[in-house]
Design an enzyme around this catalytic site. Structure first.
Site, PDB file in Angstrom:
ATOM      1  N   SER A   1       0.807  -1.230   0.000  1.00 19.53           N
ATOM      2  CA  SER A   1       0.000   0.000   0.000  1.00 19.53           C
ATOM      3  C   SER A   1       0.840   1.281   0.000  1.00 19.53           C
ATOM      4  CB  SER A   1      -0.973   0.026   1.176  1.00 19.53           C
ATOM      5  OG  SER A   1      -0.294   0.270   2.381  1.00 19.53           O
TER       6      SER A   1
ATOM      7  N   LYS B   1       0.483   4.712   6.880  1.00 18.01           N
ATOM      8  CA  LYS B   1      -0.167   5.465   5.802  1.00 18.01           C
ATOM      9  C   LYS B   1       0.323   6.910   5.835  1.00 18.01           C
ATOM     10  CE  LYS B   1      -2.957   1.985   4.839  1.00 18.01           C
ATOM     11  NZ  LYS B   1      -2.667   1.121   3.742  1.00 18.01           N
TER      12      LYS B   1
END
Length: 175
Positions: free
Chosen positions: A45, A86
């Site tokens: 990701s 993230k």
């Protein structure tokens, strides 16, 4: 009599070592709890910026003094058993909109040179971020499970800011 002194001296040396080791363990615990942590990237990701299996040093100190800033790469508690990494896209009160794969924050287009290609499908929002929350996304938008799916992340769930890739050594870099 010499044997008693030797035994007392040996015990004294052993006790000094026990105290030194205990103090070192307490200091290491406090550093890990309040100052730094290590995190291993799992998945794709964050590709382009971070690769699967890389280990990063996470600095916990900055967020004692201020909230996460735009573009900070943060590690957070996604659940009781799992931590994720993230990028901060939106902060409390911001309105996030993706139109044709382009990010708009508070009505202004945001440059994102770090992403791993355009987002497909390209539309999301508008979404206003509640107070006390962050909008987090991976850099590889097309495979990232992030705030578009899991919703906003509480600032209190953030562990710290990823600062340095420390392993593998060949990939060492600051973030």
């Amino acid at each position: 009599m010499a044997n008693k002194n030797y035994e007392a001296s040996a015990w004294s040396v052993a006790w000094d070592w026990i105290k030194a080791i205990a103090i070192a363990l307490i200091i290491a615990f406090l550093i890990k709890q309040f100052v730094f942590a290590f995190f291993q990237v799992s998945g794709e990701s964050m590709d382009r910026t971070l690769a699967n299996g890389e280990r990063v040093l996470v600095d916990k100190i900055p967020y004692y003094f201020h909230q996460p800033q735009y573009n900070d790469i943060v590690v957070f508690h996604e659940s009781a058993d799992e931590d994720w990494i993230k990028r901060v896209i939106g902060r409390p009160g911001d309105t996030i909109l993706f139109k044709n794969g382009i990010l708009y924050r508070n009505g202004k287009q945001v440059s994102e040179p770090y992403i791993n290609g355009p987002m497909v499908p390209g539309d999301f929002g508008p979404y206003k971020i509640p107070q006390g929350d962050l909008f987090l996304m991976g850099d590889n938008r097309n495979v990232s499970k992030d705030s578009r799916e899991i919703g906003p992340v509480k600032i209190s769930q953030v562990i710290g800011r990823a600062e340095v890739v420390v392993f593998p050594f060949s990939k060492f870099k600051t973030l």
